[in-house]
Write a protein that holds these residues in place. Structure first.
Motif, short mmCIF file in Angstrom:
data_model
loop_
_atom_site.label_atom_id
_atom_site.label_comp_id
_atom_site.label_asym_id
_atom_site.label_seq_id
_atom_site.Cartn_x
_atom_site.Cartn_y
_atom_site.Cartn_z
N ASN A 404 29.04 -42.95 -5.68
CA ASN A 404 28.45 -44.01 -4.86
C ASN A 404 28.58 -45.31 -5.65
O ASN A 404 27.91 -45.50 -6.67
N VAL A 405 29.48 -46.20 -5.21
CA VAL A 405 29.86 -47.37 -6.00
C VAL A 405 29.79 -48.62 -5.16
O VAL A 405 30.23 -48.63 -4.00
N GLU A 406 29.27 -49.68 -5.74
CA GLU A 406 29.34 -51.00 -5.13
C GLU A 406 30.36 -51.84 -5.89
O GLU A 406 30.25 -52.01 -7.10
N VAL A 407 31.37 -52.34 -5.17
CA VAL A 407 32.36 -53.24 -5.74
C VAL A 407 32.04 -54.64 -5.23
O VAL A 407 32.18 -54.93 -4.06
N ARG A 408 31.60 -55.51 -6.14
CA ARG A 408 31.12 -56.81 -5.70
C ARG A 408 32.24 -57.80 -5.42
O ARG A 408 32.13 -58.62 -4.52
N ALA A 409 33.32 -57.76 -6.19
CA ALA A 409 34.44 -58.67 -5.95
C ALA A 409 35.68 -58.10 -6.62
O ALA A 409 35.64 -57.73 -7.80
N LEU A 410 36.78 -58.01 -5.85
CA LEU A 410 38.03 -57.49 -6.39
C LEU A 410 39.17 -58.38 -5.92
O LEU A 410 39.29 -58.70 -4.74
N HIS A 411 40.02 -58.79 -6.86
CA HIS A 411 41.20 -59.58 -6.52
C HIS A 411 42.41 -58.93 -7.16
O HIS A 411 42.36 -58.52 -8.33
N GLY A 412 43.50 -58.82 -6.40
CA GLY A 412 44.67 -58.15 -6.92
C GLY A 412 45.95 -58.90 -6.64
O GLY A 412 46.08 -59.61 -5.64
N ASN A 413 46.91 -58.74 -7.54
CA ASN A 413 48.25 -59.30 -7.37
C ASN A 413 49.25 -58.16 -7.55
O ASN A 413 49.17 -57.41 -8.53
N ALA A 414 50.21 -58.04 -6.60
CA ALA A 414 51.15 -56.92 -6.61
C ALA A 414 50.39 -55.60 -6.63
O ALA A 414 50.72 -54.67 -7.36
N LEU A 415 49.35 -55.53 -5.80
CA LEU A 415 48.48 -54.36 -5.71
C LEU A 415 48.84 -53.61 -4.43
O LEU A 415 48.83 -54.19 -3.35
N ARG A 416 49.15 -52.33 -4.53
CA ARG A 416 49.60 -51.60 -3.36
C ARG A 416 48.45 -51.20 -2.44
O ARG A 416 48.57 -51.24 -1.23
N TRP A 417 47.36 -50.77 -3.02
CA TRP A 417 46.17 -50.44 -2.24
C TRP A 417 44.95 -50.96 -2.99
O TRP A 417 44.94 -50.95 -4.22
N ALA A 418 43.93 -51.37 -2.25
CA ALA A 418 42.76 -51.93 -2.91
C ALA A 418 41.76 -50.85 -3.29
O ALA A 418 41.50 -50.61 -4.47
N LEU A 419 41.19 -50.20 -2.29
CA LEU A 419 40.17 -49.20 -2.54
C LEU A 419 40.52 -47.91 -1.83
O LEU A 419 41.10 -47.91 -0.76
N ARG A 420 40.14 -46.81 -2.46
CA ARG A 420 40.35 -45.51 -1.83
C ARG A 420 39.15 -44.64 -2.16
O ARG A 420 38.75 -44.54 -3.32
#
Length: 452
Positions: A404-420
């Motif tokens: 059980n996880v809270e992701v507050r802010a994520l930014h990606g470059n050349a990222l294939r998928w963000a969250l799974r």
């Protein structure tokens, strides 16, 4: 889960008390009172109550002579060991205090000509520094030989540290840098800060192994600034499997990838293997889309694909920047983990708060760096992850069905998928995020079923 019985409480209190006694004795109190990286105070020499130098016991420190016995004698005094600024000590066997005796080392820092270095001999295997109880190690460089089985700090034996401090430590060229296995426990008061590691074969930091229950509760772990990287040269992080074969099926939607395992003289990888593929065999290496969240210790994998696709495959030893297992109340400031398959791996960690994570990887041909996720959260883990930057890696964050996880802010470059997330309870369909520069609005909650 911790045991709620009298025996558990007695064991845990005894372990903590032993650690506190060792650290807060005459030598330990002096070590704890000094700023990070400073030289140990007091007159050197083997006299009662003084800090000691390895040279007091015959060390040369010229980078050529074996200084193992001198260092072992200095550590056996139970006092703060203060290595000579600028010295390089060759070590050919594990340095270990007597049972329940603290390991106390205070160098002059990790930069420039003043740095003191412990360097593993060319044939060394084992743990360069192997605590027997509490440890306080500051202001020193530790250099391995880059070989399988060369670890810089840790233990695979049954034991525990009442208190554990690492501060301003440079770690270089080893199989793992800090590696405390399942049988070793940190029940209360772990603090790692300003830890810099470069070029590891398997992992940067491993606390608690990767599986198995603790005998006692473990809590109050704090990490400040942690940097683990395989960037800069060919010093580690790319160990291919042997005997890789691919049975391609152009008409169907899968390829069968098999491999024989580790090379001669190599142990089975701690975190298993990872299968990567590329269209041209040089760039764009990534896991197949059906690669799961498990640590793969098998030697075969059926990779999904579209009919007619032709892929080049590689199988690499999985690598991890920071792996934490079983801790409770775990806080981290900044973790940077580069050129490894999993930047941060959390397994059954209850109540974690990581403020900032930076993770990236890069293509390399013909053997790419392992490439899976910036963060993987497994088991009955819960907590929050703050600002996260991810570049050129498969996933931003992967969780399994119990996390059980809270992701507050994520930014990606050349990222294939963000969250799974391996659960139907995930919201917003984050798997749809594709390659490119993307951000997740704050706050973004990744919901999972609570642990049963």
């Amino acid at each position: 889960m911790p045991r709620n019985d009298a025996q558990f409480n007695l064991e845990r209190r005894a372990l903590i008390a032993a650690g506190a006694t060792g650290l807060l004795g005459m030598a330990g109190a002096a070590a704890l009172s000094q700023p990070a990286g400073a030289a140990a105070p007091g007159k050197t020499g083997p006299g009662a109550g003084a800090d000691v130098r390895p040279e007091d016991f015959g060390a040369v420190g010229d980078g050529r002579h074996d200084d193992t016995s001198a260092w072992q004698a200095a550590i056996a005094t139970g006092r703060v060991v203060a290595p000579r600024p600028g010295a390089t000590y060759i070590i050919g066997a594990s340095l270990q205090p007597q049972a329940k005796q603290p390991l106390l080392i205070r160098g002059a820092g990790i930069h420039g000509n003043a740095a003191s270095t412990l360097k593993a001999a060319p044939g060394f295997r084992g743990y360069l520094l192997k605590p027997s109880g509490s440890y306080d190690i500051r202001g020193i460089r530790l250099a391995g030989n880059g070989r399988e089985g060369c670890h810089l700090i840790g233990s695979d034996e049954v034991g525990g540290a009442g208190f554990a401090i690492l501060d301003t430590v440079m770690l270089q060229s080893a199989d793992t840098f800090i590696n405390f296995g399942t049988a070793w426990e940190h029940p209360l008061g772990l603090s790692y800060d300003r830890i810099y590691g470069q070029h590891f074969r398997t992992a940067g930091i491993v606390v608690g192994g990767v599986e198995g229950a603790a005998r006692n509760g473990e809590s109050a772990w704090r990490f400040g600034l942690i940097v683990m990287t395989n960037g800069g040269g060919d010093g580690g992080g790319r160990v291919p499997a042997q005997g890789v074969e691919v049975r391609r099926n152009f008409a169907a939607g899968s390829d069968l990838v098999t491999w024989s395992g580790a090379g001669a003289g190599e142990a089975a990888p701690l975190f298993g293997w990872v299968v990567l593929r590329s269209k041209d065999g040089k760039t764009g290496w990534a896991v197949p889309p059906n690669w799961g969240d498990a640590l793969c210790r098998d030697t075969r994998f059926v990779a999904s694909k579209q009919p007619g696709e032709d892929w080049t495959y590689a199988v690499m030893r999985q690598t991890v920047g920071v792996c934490l297992h079983r801790g409770k109340a775990v806080a981290a400031g900044v973790i940077q983990a580069e050129y490894c398959g999993i930047g941060v791996l959390l397994i059954s960690v209850a109540g974690f708060d990581i403020q900032t994570i930076y993770s990236e990887s890069r293509d390399r041909a013909p053997n790419p760096f392992p490439n899976l996720a910036a963060v993987m959260v497994k088991g009955a883990s819960y907590g929050s992850i703050g600002a996260t930057w991810v570049e050129a890696i498969g996933y931003g964050v992967i969780t399994d069905e119990r996390a059980n996880v809270e992701v507050r802010a994520l930014h990606g470059n050349a990222l294939r998928w963000a969250l799974r997330a391996s659960t139907a309870a995930t919201d917003k369909g984050a798997n749809a995020m594709q390659t490119g520069s993307r951000g997740i609005p704050t706050p973004y909650r990744q919901l999972a079923r609570p642990p049963k």
